[in-house]
Design a protein around this motif. Structure first.
Motif, PDB file in Angstrom:
ATOM      1  N   ARG A 114       0.852  -1.200   0.000  1.00 63.27           N
ATOM      2  CA  ARG A 114       0.000   0.000   0.000  1.00 63.27           C
ATOM      3  C   ARG A 114       0.879   1.238   0.000  1.00 63.27           C
ATOM      4  O   ARG A 114       1.887   1.304   0.711  1.00 63.27           O
ATOM      5  N   THR A 115       0.505   2.217  -0.796  1.00 61.88           N
ATOM      6  CA  THR A 115       1.215   3.493  -0.776  1.00 61.88           C
ATOM      7  C   THR A 115       0.220   4.642  -0.768  1.00 61.88           C
ATOM      8  O   THR A 115      -0.942   4.482  -1.139  1.00 61.88           O
ATOM      9  N   MET A 116       0.689   5.788  -0.329  1.00 67.58           N
ATOM     10  CA  MET A 116      -0.093   7.012  -0.412  1.00 67.58           C
ATOM     11  C   MET A 116       0.847   8.137  -0.849  1.00 67.58           C
ATOM     12  O   MET A 116       1.531   8.755  -0.037  1.00 67.58           O
ATOM     13  N   PRO A 117       0.941   8.367  -2.173  1.00 67.44           N
ATOM     14  CA  PRO A 117       1.766   9.466  -2.691  1.00 67.44           C
ATOM     15  C   PRO A 117       0.989  10.784  -2.639  1.00 67.44           C
ATOM     16  O   PRO A 117      -0.158  10.821  -2.196  1.00 67.44           O
ATOM     17  N   ASN A 118       1.619  11.864  -3.080  1.00 67.08           N
ATOM     18  CA  ASN A 118       0.902  13.130  -3.183  1.00 67.08           C
ATOM     19  C   ASN A 118       1.273  13.865  -4.462  1.00 67.08           C
ATOM     20  O   ASN A 118       2.225  13.489  -5.153  1.00 67.08           O
ATOM     21  N   THR A 119       0.522  14.894  -4.784  1.00 67.77           N
ATOM     22  CA  THR A 119       0.664  15.545  -6.091  1.00 67.77           C
ATOM     23  C   THR A 119       1.991  16.273  -6.317  1.00 67.77           C
ATOM     24  O   THR A 119       2.367  16.446  -7.482  1.00 67.77           O
ATOM     25  N   PRO A 120       2.744  16.709  -5.290  1.00 68.24           N
ATOM     26  CA  PRO A 120       4.063  17.277  -5.592  1.00 68.24           C
ATOM     27  C   PRO A 120       5.007  16.314  -6.306  1.00 68.24           C
ATOM     28  O   PRO A 120       6.073  16.727  -6.776  1.00 68.24           O
ATOM     29  N   ALA A 121       4.601  15.046  -6.433  1.00 69.27           N
ATOM     30  CA  ALA A 121       5.348  14.117  -7.296  1.00 69.27           C
ATOM     31  C   ALA A 121       5.454  14.680  -8.712  1.00 69.27           C
ATOM     32  O   ALA A 121       6.402  14.362  -9.448  1.00 69.27           O
ATOM     33  N   MET A 122       4.505  15.510  -9.100  1.00 72.81           N
ATOM     34  CA  MET A 122       4.491  16.085 -10.445  1.00 72.81           C
ATOM     35  C   MET A 122       5.690  16.995 -10.697  1.00 72.81           C
ATOM     36  O   MET A 122       6.050  17.255 -11.849  1.00 72.81           O
ATOM     37  N   VAL A 123       6.326  17.483  -9.622  1.00 72.76           N
ATOM     38  CA  VAL A 123       7.526  18.314  -9.770  1.00 72.76           C
ATOM     39  C   VAL A 123       8.728  17.656  -9.082  1.00 72.76           C
ATOM     40  O   VAL A 123       9.705  18.326  -8.740  1.00 72.76           O
ATOM     41  N   GLY A 124       8.642  16.340  -8.886  1.00 75.92           N
ATOM     42  CA  GLY A 124       9.761  15.606  -8.313  1.00 75.92           C
ATOM     43  C   GLY A 124       9.955  15.790  -6.831  1.00 75.92           C
ATOM     44  O   GLY A 124      11.013  15.472  -6.285  1.00 75.92           O
ATOM     45  N   GLU A 125       8.922  16.297  -6.137  1.00 73.42           N
ATOM     46  CA  GLU A 125       9.024  16.547  -4.697  1.00 73.42           C
ATOM     47  C   GLU A 125       7.891  15.858  -3.941  1.00 73.42           C
ATOM     48  O   GLU A 125       7.347  16.385  -2.974  1.00 73.42           O
ATOM     49  N   GLY A 126       7.538  14.655  -4.382  1.00 67.49           N
ATOM     50  CA  GLY A 126       6.472  13.920  -3.724  1.00 67.49           C
ATOM     51  C   GLY A 126       6.876  13.391  -2.364  1.00 67.49           C
ATOM     52  O   GLY A 126       8.055  13.312  -2.021  1.00 67.49           O
ATOM     53  N   MET A 127       5.868  13.011  -1.579  1.00 72.26           N
ATOM     54  CA  MET A 127       6.077  12.327  -0.307  1.00 72.26           C
ATOM     55  C   MET A 127       5.135  11.132  -0.300  1.00 72.26           C
ATOM     56  O   MET A 127       3.923  11.300  -0.423  1.00 72.26           O
ATOM     57  N   THR A 128       5.709   9.925  -0.199  1.00 75.17           N
ATOM     58  CA  THR A 128       4.913   8.715  -0.306  1.00 75.17           C
ATOM     59  C   THR A 128       5.042   7.873   0.949  1.00 75.17           C
ATOM     60  O   THR A 128       6.157   7.543   1.374  1.00 75.17           O
ATOM     61  N   ALA A 129       3.897   7.527   1.541  1.00 77.96           N
ATOM     62  CA  ALA A 129       3.855   6.576   2.646  1.00 77.96           C
ATOM     63  C   ALA A 129       3.788   5.176   2.060  1.00 77.96           C
ATOM     64  O   ALA A 129       3.102   4.948   1.055  1.00 77.96           O
ATOM     65  N   VAL A 130       4.494   4.233   2.675  1.00 78.37           N
ATOM     66  CA  VAL A 130       4.632   2.878   2.120  1.00 78.37           C
ATOM     67  C   VAL A 130       4.383   1.841   3.210  1.00 78.37           C
ATOM     68  O   VAL A 130       4.928   1.949   4.314  1.00 78.37           O
ATOM     69  N   CYS A 131       3.578   0.822   2.869  1.00 77.27           N
ATOM     70  CA  CYS A 131       3.283  -0.238   3.828  1.00 77.27           C
ATOM     71  C   CYS A 131       3.168  -1.576   3.091  1.00 77.27           C
ATOM     72  O   CYS A 131       2.189  -1.795   2.381  1.00 77.27           O
ATOM     73  N   PRO A 132       4.147  -2.473   3.265  1.00 78.42           N
ATOM     74  CA  PRO A 132       4.092  -3.769   2.590  1.00 78.42           C
ATOM     75  C   PRO A 132       3.364  -4.821   3.421  1.00 78.42           C
ATOM     76  O   PRO A 132       3.292  -4.707   4.652  1.00 78.42           O
TER      77      PRO A 132
END
Length: 263
Positions: A114-132
């Motif tokens: 499971r992940t939860m990224p955010n829209t600043p990924a669009m400018v290479g500055e995303g923050m993603t929570a990760v849970c395997p």
């Protein structure tokens, strides 16, 4: 490693661009599917990827990202689960879809992250929570983290915190955009041209965030560095506290968590 995206909206597009830019995969290593002809055209003409059906994309992929809206998850999973490779890593982007729920549809032995990224990924500055889930090895998790950090930062957290991550990073760009807009409106009200006001406000937010990340100082300490005794900033902070900015942000995040948990 073959990478597939089922769904190719703004978030998936940002992720694909980051992966390609990083050199972790080439265009030939990726495939995407999309519901509309317009997005299918974007996949082939702009991203230069193979565009397949959901089933073809599932069969192609060693790492499969599910980038469709949460309300479509069940139908999509039921249609592709027999096409997903046995050892494929399945990476989800939807709030409210737990590992247990995902496993009940895909199969308990499936490797799901499971992940939860955010829209600043669009400018290479995303923050993603990760849970395997328990089936994912450390090596497999590292390979997915490498992909996720190609468009920002990523942190592994326990699943019980992923809805909190939704509030504090997944949804919070909207809070910050609202704050930037309001700050700019205040500057416009006092005579600054709107394009200048947006630049001043946005750069101040960018620089402030960078100070928190790079100095390691407590945000309160950094705030105090700006607040000279009897000065303009202290007067502004007094008004913000009086109007309940701190409480409003806390309550907004708590409401976001409640909504995520209810989905």
């Amino acid at each position: 490693m073959k990478i597939g995206f089922i769904g190719c909206g703004n978030m998936a597009t940002a992720m694909i661009r980051g992966i390609l830019k990083s050199g972790l995969a080439s265009e030939a290593d990726l495939m995407a599917s999309a519901k509309t002809a317009r997005t299918q055209k974007k996949i082939t003409d702009e991203l230069h990827l193979a565009c397949g059906t959901n089933e073809e994309t599932a069969s192609f992929s060693d790492v499969l990202f599910l980038a469709v809206k949460p309300q479509f998850y069940e139908d999509v999973i039921l249609s592709i689960r027999d096409h997903v490779k046995k050892e494929a890593l399945i990476v989800t982007l939807a709030p409210g879809k737990t590992l247990e729920w995902l496993g009940s549809l895909f199969g308990k032995d499936r490797k799901i992250i499971r992940t939860m990224p955010n829209t600043p990924a669009m400018v290479g500055e995303g923050m993603t929570a990760v849970c395997p889930n328990h089936s994912v090895t450390d090596e497999e998790l590292d390979s997915v983290l490498a992909l996720l950090t190609s468009f920002g930062q990523a942190e592994v957290i326990p699943e019980n915190l992923i809805d909190v991550a939704t509030a504090v990073s997944g949804s919070s760009p909207a809070y910050i955009f609202l704050a930037i807009e309001a700050m700019a409106d205040g500057a416009v009200a006092d005579g600054m041209p709107r394009n200048k006001a947006y630049k001043f406000a946005a750069q101040a937010v960018l620089g402030s965030a960078k100070m928190v990340l790079e100095t390691g100082k407590h945000p309160g300490e950094l705030k105090d560095m700006v607040c000279s005794p009897g000065g303009t900033t202290m007067e502004a902070v007094r008004v913000l506290e009086e109007k309940g900015l701190r409480s409003a942000l806390i309550e907004a995040e708590k409401a976001c968590v409640r909504k995520a948990r209810a989905m």
